[in-house]
Write a protein that holds these residues in place. Sequence first.
Motif, PDB file in Angstrom:
ATOM      1  N   SER A  79       0.804  -1.225   0.000  1.00 11.00           N
ATOM      2  CA  SER A  79       0.000   0.000   0.000  1.00 11.00           C
ATOM      3  C   SER A  79       0.833   1.269   0.000  1.00 11.00           C
ATOM      4  CB  SER A  79      -0.939   0.026   1.218  1.00 11.00           C
ATOM      5  OG  SER A  79      -1.820  -1.076   1.199  1.00 11.00           O
ATOM      6  N   GLU A  80       2.114   1.168   0.332  1.00  7.84           N
ATOM      7  CA  GLU A  80       2.929   2.369   0.456  1.00  7.84           C
ATOM      8  C   GLU A  80       4.223   2.273  -0.353  1.00  7.84           C
ATOM      9  OE1 GLU A  80       3.909   6.226   1.925  1.00  7.84           O
ATOM     10  OE2 GLU A  80       2.052   5.064   1.873  1.00  7.84           O
ATOM     11  N   PRO A  83       3.889   0.750  -4.443  1.00 12.03           N
ATOM     12  CA  PRO A  83       3.198   1.645  -5.386  1.00 12.03           C
ATOM     13  C   PRO A  83       3.888   2.989  -5.555  1.00 12.03           C
ATOM     14  CG  PRO A  83       1.911   1.334  -3.372  1.00 12.03           C
ATOM     15  CD  PRO A  83       3.001   0.324  -3.344  1.00 12.03           C
ATOM     16  N   ARG A  84       4.482   3.521  -4.489  1.00 11.93           N
ATOM     17  CA  ARG A  84       5.181   4.802  -4.621  1.00 11.93           C
ATOM     18  C   ARG A  84       6.412   4.660  -5.508  1.00 11.93           C
ATOM     19  NH1 ARG A  84       5.216   8.187   1.028  1.00 11.93           N
ATOM     20  NH2 ARG A  84       6.580   9.503  -0.246  1.00 11.93           N
ATOM     21  N   GLY A 137     -11.310  12.418  -8.525  1.00 10.55           N
ATOM     22  CA  GLY A 137     -11.128  11.167  -9.246  1.00 10.55           C
ATOM     23  C   GLY A 137     -10.720  11.375 -10.691  1.00 10.55           C
ATOM     24  N   ASN A 206       2.729  10.195  -2.362  1.00 12.42           N
ATOM     25  CA  ASN A 206       1.982   9.513  -1.307  1.00 12.42           C
ATOM     26  C   ASN A 206       0.499   9.448  -1.664  1.00 12.42           C
ATOM     27  OD1 ASN A 206       2.232  12.450  -0.844  1.00 12.42           O
ATOM     28  ND2 ASN A 206       0.749  12.045   0.775  1.00 12.42           N
ATOM     29  N   GLY A 207      -0.173   8.471  -1.107  1.00 14.72           N
ATOM     30  CA  GLY A 207      -1.605   8.308  -1.356  1.00 14.72           C
ATOM     31  C   GLY A 207      -1.931   7.737  -2.722  1.00 14.72           C
ATOM     32  N   VAL A 208      -0.962   7.138  -3.382  1.00 10.97           N
ATOM     33  CA  VAL A 208      -1.190   6.598  -4.716  1.00 10.97           C
ATOM     34  C   VAL A 208      -2.009   5.312  -4.635  1.00 10.97           C
ATOM     35  CG1 VAL A 208       0.988   5.349  -4.629  1.00 10.97           C
ATOM     36  CG2 VAL A 208      -0.060   5.804  -6.836  1.00 10.97           C
ATOM     37  N   THR A 209      -2.852   5.101  -5.632  1.00 13.36           N
ATOM     38  CA  THR A 209      -3.641   3.882  -5.719  1.00 13.36           C
ATOM     39  C   THR A 209      -3.160   3.052  -6.898  1.00 13.36           C
ATOM     40  OG1 THR A 209      -5.308   4.936  -7.130  1.00 13.36           O
ATOM     41  CG2 THR A 209      -5.644   5.067  -4.741  1.00 13.36           C
ATOM     42  N   TRP A 210      -3.406   1.751  -6.831  1.00 13.35           N
ATOM     43  CA  TRP A 210      -2.995   0.863  -7.917  1.00 13.35           C
ATOM     44  C   TRP A 210      -3.752   1.168  -9.211  1.00 13.35           C
ATOM     45  CZ3 TRP A 210       1.261  -1.861  -8.029  1.00 13.35           C
ATOM     46  CH2 TRP A 210       1.865  -2.252  -6.820  1.00 13.35           C
ATOM     47  N   SER A 211      -4.983   1.664  -9.082  1.00 13.40           N
ATOM     48  CA  SER A 211      -5.731   2.010 -10.290  1.00 13.40           C
ATOM     49  C   SER A 211      -5.050   3.151 -11.046  1.00 13.40           C
ATOM     50  CB  SER A 211      -7.165   2.397  -9.920  1.00 13.40           C
ATOM     51  OG  SER A 211      -7.186   3.519  -9.049  1.00 13.40           O
ATOM     52  N   THR A 212      -4.515   4.125 -10.301  1.00 15.04           N
ATOM     53  CA  THR A 212      -3.775   5.215 -10.945  1.00 15.04           C
ATOM     54  C   THR A 212      -2.552   4.690 -11.674  1.00 15.04           C
ATOM     55  OG1 THR A 212      -4.514   6.793  -9.254  1.00 15.04           O
ATOM     56  CG2 THR A 212      -2.561   7.389 -10.533  1.00 15.04           C
TER      57      THR A 212
END
Length: 350
Positions: A79-80, A83-84, A137, A206-212
Amino acid sequence: MSATTTAEPTSPVDIVRKARRAPRRHHAFVVAALAVILFGAFVARVLLGNFIITVPDFFTILGGGEIPGAREASFLLMSEKLPRAILGVLVGVAFGSAGAVFQSTLRNPLASPDIVGVSLGASASAVFAIVVLDLQGLALSIAAIVGAIAIAVAVRLVAGSDGSYRLVLVGVTAAAAMTAVVHYLFTRANEFDALLVLRWLTGALNGVTWSTIWILLGFLVVLVPALVWTARSAQILQLGPDVATGLGVSQRRTDLLLLLAVLLTALGVAAAGPVAFVAFVAGPISRALNGGRTTLVGAALVGAIVMVAGDYIADYAIPGVSFPVGVVTGAFGAPFLLWLLAAGRAGRKA
């Protein structure tokens, strides 16, 4: 019998071939070295830090398993950390390649997307969408992309075809105007929106999502090969518009190349915000390593290294304090800009 000796190439064809092989070998060495450095920075960003993850544990978590007695490791990695690091590579590739295209096509080391207002155009459009239109979004990302394209077109139309220095001047003016818009909108934002706006002021991973990540990767898979194919004429474009036209490279090819670079910049800003100076420093550093020759792959790798290493420094340089990656890249890029200006002035005097 006489000893057999290897004769040096003496024919013009052999001399030309040998002269071409040396730069290609040097370029391959530079690309390989940058790839190794990027791999090291990626590994450090994923495995090191306040919570160290071993290589066996990394593959265990990646395979869906859990580490006995350290369940937080799975959450922290997936989660951190991971992805970052991945987003840093993707955004760095987008910014680095776009910056190299701007600088080589316009024949000006200052003509990078973050200097001429493209990045800030995306940022201003996104902040306007947050504060005024209350978007979020995917709609927010689309607004950022539209803003980048709009500013790029406006700067191009106002600057005209009088040369890259006029375009840089117009772009810097547009960037200042967009900065003023962002700051004004920031004063109008409520407390919740203000936290979102901060991301569009400096840029952060920070706060990146896998969808992005998957969306950005999908666009890069299409745009980067198109950029590489179109950039085959980049060396001709560096000779100037008149010479390029005489050799069969039209203005449309130049505009298409710049449009692809603008789209890459807009996607990078939409994913991570306007991370300062990454696009600006990637081109000159890669050219210096490549003997003064433009290398699109090298610039993309340098951009990725700056993003990933900058994010690691921002997160762990000061214990207990985490900065946005844009703060670190800005601190690195500002002196680099001054050095580039001083070097250019010294070169003109010489």
